[in-house]
Design a protein around this motif. Structure first.
Motif, PDB file in Angstrom:
ATOM      1  N   VAL A   2       0.868  -1.179   0.000  1.00 41.98           N
ATOM      2  CA  VAL A   2       0.000   0.000   0.000  1.00 41.98           C
ATOM      3  C   VAL A   2       0.906   1.231   0.000  1.00 41.98           C
ATOM      4  CG1 VAL A   2      -1.893  -1.163   1.240  1.00 41.98           C
ATOM      5  CG2 VAL A   2      -0.184   0.112   2.540  1.00 41.98           C
ATOM      6  N   ASP A   3       0.428   2.320  -0.577  1.00 40.63           N
ATOM      7  CA  ASP A   3       1.199   3.570  -0.605  1.00 40.63           C
ATOM      8  C   ASP A   3       1.075   4.231   0.765  1.00 40.63           C
ATOM      9  OD1 ASP A   3       2.077   6.247  -1.001  1.00 40.63           O
ATOM     10  OD2 ASP A   3       1.596   6.115  -3.138  1.00 40.63           O
ATOM     11  N   SER A   4       2.207   4.449   1.424  1.00 41.08           N
ATOM     12  CA  SER A   4       2.178   4.986   2.794  1.00 41.08           C
ATOM     13  C   SER A   4       1.530   6.368   2.877  1.00 41.08           C
ATOM     14  CB  SER A   4       3.603   5.071   3.356  1.00 41.08           C
ATOM     15  OG  SER A   4       4.395   5.951   2.570  1.00 41.08           O
ATOM     16  N   ARG A   5       1.433   7.062   1.735  1.00 44.40           N
ATOM     17  CA  ARG A   5       0.888   8.432   1.763  1.00 44.40           C
ATOM     18  C   ARG A   5      -0.636   8.469   1.701  1.00 44.40           C
ATOM     19  NH1 ARG A   5       4.061  10.266  -3.423  1.00 44.40           N
ATOM     20  NH2 ARG A   5       3.184   8.262  -4.023  1.00 44.40           N
ATOM     21  N   HIS A   6      -1.235   7.323   1.337  1.00 46.35           N
ATOM     22  CA  HIS A   6      -2.683   7.330   1.108  1.00 46.35           C
ATOM     23  C   HIS A   6      -3.417   6.293   1.954  1.00 46.35           C
ATOM     24  CE1 HIS A   6      -1.650   9.890  -2.191  1.00 46.35           C
ATOM     25  NE2 HIS A   6      -0.970   8.929  -2.800  1.00 46.35           N
ATOM     26  N   LYS A   7      -4.703   6.516   2.035  1.00 47.39           N
ATOM     27  CA  LYS A   7      -5.556   5.568   2.737  1.00 47.39           C
ATOM     28  C   LYS A   7      -5.660   4.283   1.902  1.00 47.39           C
ATOM     29  CE  LYS A   7     -10.254   5.795   4.178  1.00 47.39           C
ATOM     30  NZ  LYS A   7     -11.450   6.575   4.414  1.00 47.39           N
ATOM     31  N   LYS A  29       7.072   3.819  -0.326  1.00 50.33           N
ATOM     32  CA  LYS A  29       7.338   5.243  -0.603  1.00 50.33           C
ATOM     33  C   LYS A  29       7.404   6.091   0.659  1.00 50.33           C
ATOM     34  CE  LYS A  29       5.043   4.610  -5.061  1.00 50.33           C
ATOM     35  NZ  LYS A  29       4.327   5.123  -6.195  1.00 50.33           N
ATOM     36  N   ILE A  30       7.916   5.511   1.757  1.00 53.72           N
ATOM     37  CA  ILE A  30       7.973   6.303   2.999  1.00 53.72           C
ATOM     38  C   ILE A  30       8.971   7.457   2.883  1.00 53.72           C
ATOM     39  CG2 ILE A  30       7.186   4.417   4.520  1.00 53.72           C
ATOM     40  CD1 ILE A  30      10.178   4.185   5.409  1.00 53.72           C
ATOM     41  N   ASP A  31       9.896   7.355   1.915  1.00 54.47           N
ATOM     42  CA  ASP A  31      10.856   8.462   1.731  1.00 54.47           C
ATOM     43  C   ASP A  31      10.163   9.720   1.213  1.00 54.47           C
ATOM     44  OD1 ASP A  31      11.429   8.161  -1.553  1.00 54.47           O
ATOM     45  OD2 ASP A  31      10.932   6.316  -0.498  1.00 54.47           O
ATOM     46  N   LYS A  32       8.940   9.561   0.703  1.00 47.97           N
ATOM     47  CA  LYS A  32       8.209  10.721   0.178  1.00 47.97           C
ATOM     48  C   LYS A  32       7.326  11.372   1.253  1.00 47.97           C
ATOM     49  CE  LYS A  32       8.161   9.363  -4.691  1.00 47.97           C
ATOM     50  NZ  LYS A  32       9.343   8.541  -4.654  1.00 47.97           N
ATOM     51  N   LEU A  33       7.376  10.826   2.459  1.00 51.59           N
ATOM     52  CA  LEU A  33       6.593  11.360   3.572  1.00 51.59           C
ATOM     53  C   LEU A  33       7.519  12.099   4.536  1.00 51.59           C
ATOM     54  CD1 LEU A  33       4.238   8.537   4.952  1.00 51.59           C
ATOM     55  CD2 LEU A  33       3.506  10.808   4.275  1.00 51.59           C
ATOM     56  N   PRO A  34       7.064  13.239   5.092  1.00 50.06           N
ATOM     57  CA  PRO A  34       7.864  13.845   6.160  1.00 50.06           C
ATOM     58  C   PRO A  34       7.909  12.873   7.344  1.00 50.06           C
ATOM     59  CG  PRO A  34       6.014  15.258   5.512  1.00 50.06           C
ATOM     60  CD  PRO A  34       5.851  13.974   4.794  1.00 50.06           C
ATOM     61  N   SER A  35       9.067  12.727   7.963  1.00 46.33           N
ATOM     62  CA  SER A  35       9.207  11.730   9.042  1.00 46.33           C
ATOM     63  C   SER A  35       8.230  11.993  10.189  1.00 46.33           C
ATOM     64  CB  SER A  35      10.642  11.703   9.552  1.00 46.33           C
ATOM     65  OG  SER A  35      11.046  13.016   9.882  1.00 46.33           O
ATOM     66  N   THR A  36       7.816  13.242  10.344  1.00 44.21           N
ATOM     67  CA  THR A  36       6.860  13.564  11.413  1.00 44.21           C
ATOM     68  C   THR A  36       5.485  12.943  11.148  1.00 44.21           C
ATOM     69  OG1 THR A  36       6.454  15.614  10.202  1.00 44.21           O
ATOM     70  CG2 THR A  36       7.909  15.765  12.098  1.00 44.21           C
ATOM     71  N   LYS A  37       5.207  12.675   9.894  1.00 43.95           N
ATOM     72  CA  LYS A  37       3.877  12.138   9.540  1.00 43.95           C
ATOM     73  C   LYS A  37       3.832  10.616   9.493  1.00 43.95           C
ATOM     74  CE  LYS A  37       1.666  15.812   6.886  1.00 43.95           C
ATOM     75  NZ  LYS A  37       1.182  16.198   5.563  1.00 43.95           N
ATOM     76  N   LEU A  38       4.998   9.993   9.380  1.00 46.76           N
ATOM     77  CA  LEU A  38       5.042   8.551   9.125  1.00 46.76           C
ATOM     78  C   LEU A  38       4.285   7.741  10.172  1.00 46.76           C
ATOM     79  CD1 LEU A  38       6.024   6.167   7.437  1.00 46.76           C
ATOM     80  CD2 LEU A  38       8.153   6.196   8.737  1.00 46.76           C
ATOM     81  N   LYS A  39       4.537   8.046  11.450  1.00 41.40           N
ATOM     82  CA  LYS A  39       3.925   7.264  12.522  1.00 41.40           C
ATOM     83  C   LYS A  39       2.396   7.278  12.421  1.00 41.40           C
ATOM     84  CE  LYS A  39       4.254   6.614  17.472  1.00 41.40           C
ATOM     85  NZ  LYS A  39       4.567   7.273  18.732  1.00 41.40           N
ATOM     86  N   ASN A  40       1.851   8.473  12.192  1.00 41.94           N
ATOM     87  CA  ASN A  40       0.393   8.592  12.089  1.00 41.94           C
ATOM     88  C   ASN A  40      -0.157   7.889  10.860  1.00 41.94           C
ATOM     89  OD1 ASN A  40      -0.089   9.882  14.447  1.00 41.94           O
ATOM     90  ND2 ASN A  40      -0.024  11.950  13.598  1.00 41.94           N
ATOM     91  N   GLN A  41       0.586   7.962   9.752  1.00 42.19           N
ATOM     92  CA  GLN A  41       0.141   7.283   8.523  1.00 42.19           C
ATOM     93  C   GLN A  41       0.087   5.773   8.740  1.00 42.19           C
ATOM     94  OE1 GLN A  41      -1.320   9.898   6.827  1.00 42.19           O
ATOM     95  NE2 GLN A  41      -0.786   8.649   5.062  1.00 42.19           N
ATOM     96  N   LEU A  42       1.116   5.233   9.402  1.00 44.49           N
ATOM     97  CA  LEU A  42       1.153   3.789   9.648  1.00 44.49           C
ATOM     98  C   LEU A  42       0.005   3.381  10.567  1.00 44.49           C
ATOM     99  CD1 LEU A  42       5.001   3.235  10.085  1.00 44.49           C
ATOM    100  CD2 LEU A  42       3.611   2.664   8.094  1.00 44.49           C
ATOM    101  N   LYS A  43      -0.260   4.232  11.541  1.00 38.62           N
ATOM    102  CA  LYS A  43      -1.369   3.964  12.466  1.00 38.62           C
ATOM    103  C   LYS A  43      -2.690   3.934  11.706  1.00 38.62           C
ATOM    104  CE  LYS A  43      -0.705   5.812  16.840  1.00 38.62           C
ATOM    105  NZ  LYS A  43      -0.756   6.968  17.727  1.00 38.62           N
ATOM    106  N   MET A  44      -2.853   4.901  10.796  1.00 38.96           N
ATOM    107  CA  MET A  44      -4.077   5.003   9.990  1.00 38.96           C
ATOM    108  C   MET A  44      -4.245   3.762   9.097  1.00 38.96           C
ATOM    109  SD  MET A  44      -4.928   5.697   6.572  1.00 38.96           S
ATOM    110  CE  MET A  44      -3.593   6.657   5.892  1.00 38.96           C
ATOM    111  N   ILE A  45      -3.154   3.314   8.476  1.00 42.33           N
ATOM    112  CA  ILE A  45      -3.210   2.125   7.594  1.00 42.33           C
ATOM    113  C   ILE A  45      -3.624   0.902   8.408  1.00 42.33           C
ATOM    114  CG2 ILE A  45      -1.795   0.521   6.226  1.00 42.33           C
ATOM    115  CD1 ILE A  45      -0.169   3.062   5.316  1.00 42.33           C
ATOM    116  N   ARG A  46      -3.000   0.760   9.571  1.00 39.17           N
ATOM    117  CA  ARG A  46      -3.319  -0.367  10.464  1.00 39.17           C
ATOM    118  C   ARG A  46      -4.795  -0.357  10.837  1.00 39.17           C
ATOM    119  NH1 ARG A  46      -0.653  -3.933  13.216  1.00 39.17           N
ATOM    120  NH2 ARG A  46       1.407  -3.274  12.615  1.00 39.17           N
ATOM    121  N   ARG A  47      -5.286   0.843  11.134  1.00 42.94           N
ATOM    122  CA  ARG A  47      -6.691   0.980  11.559  1.00 42.94           C
ATOM    123  C   ARG A  47      -7.643   0.694  10.396  1.00 42.94           C
ATOM    124  NH1 ARG A  47      -6.462   6.124  12.990  1.00 42.94           N
ATOM    125  NH2 ARG A  47      -7.387   6.817  11.044  1.00 42.94           N
TER     126      ARG A  47
END
Length: 199
Positions: free
Chosen positions: A114-119, A144-162
């Motif tokens: 899945v693309d880490s930047r999107h739902k 594509k986590i390199d295309k995400l600001p590191s500050t956002k990564l944790k929340n994006q991963l949490k959102m994907i998991r959810r």
């Protein structure tokens, strides 16, 4: 680091008659068009051009079987969710997946990218349900986590998991083909599955 002396495309199979006649354990790679599957394959196999990386989504229309050192097999399935796909192709894709999952005894696991930047999409969820239905191990790789600001990564991963309602035994790996992040962790998870030691 895991490297392979041999990593090659064995066959691009349009149907089950064309599946390779081997006993090698197989892991399926699935994901939306343009999620970075080809880059994932190339990175994981430490090759530059093993899988075709194109700018046109929806290029893969076949099951591509990749042989790794005569030990393992990656099976790259057509990218889903591509708008320009005809109804007929959609049905063929469904049939292809149905045949593979219900009949292919060599299947050991599924990796859904899945693309880490999107739902994640409904298609991602459907693919996950497919793996659960056939009771085979499944992992999610957030590309594509390199295309995400590191500050956002944790929340994006949490959102994907959810969104995917991942279970405890369904790991989520952050991955960057560009920066080679995550490949060691993914291999550490995949090898016991390839070798049937995850039971």
């Amino acid at each position: 680091m895991i490297t392979f002396n041999k990593a090659e495309l064995v066959v691009s199979a349009p149907d089950k008659k064309s599946w390779p006649d081997t006993t090698l354990p197989e892991i399926v790679l699935a994901g939306r068009s343009n999620v970075g599957k080809s880059s994932f394959i190339n990175t994981m196999c430490t090759r530059k051009k093993l899988a075709y990386v194109g700018n046109t989504p929806g290029k893969t229309r076949l099951l591509n079987f990749f042989n790794l050192d005569d030990k393992y097999m990656f099976v790259d399935v057509p990218g889903y969710g591509y708008a320009n796909i005809s109804k007929k192709q959609l049905l063929l894709f469904g049939q292809m997946m149905e045949d593979y999952f219900s009949e292919r005894e060599q299947k050991k696991g599924v990796v859904i990218l899945v693309d880490s930047r999107h739902k994640p999409t409904d298609d991602d969820l459907t693919m996950l349900e497919f793996a659960r239905y056939y009771e085979i191990p499944v992992a999610i790789v957030a590309t594509k986590i390199d295309k995400l600001p590191s500050t956002k990564l944790k929340n994006q991963l949490k959102m994907i998991r959810r969104e995917l309602e991942l279970r405890d035994n369904e790991p989520l790996f952050p991955f960057s083909a560009e920066k080679k992040i995550g490949m060691e962790e993914v291999w550490k998870y995949l090898i016991p599955i390839f070798e049937g030691k995850n039971k």
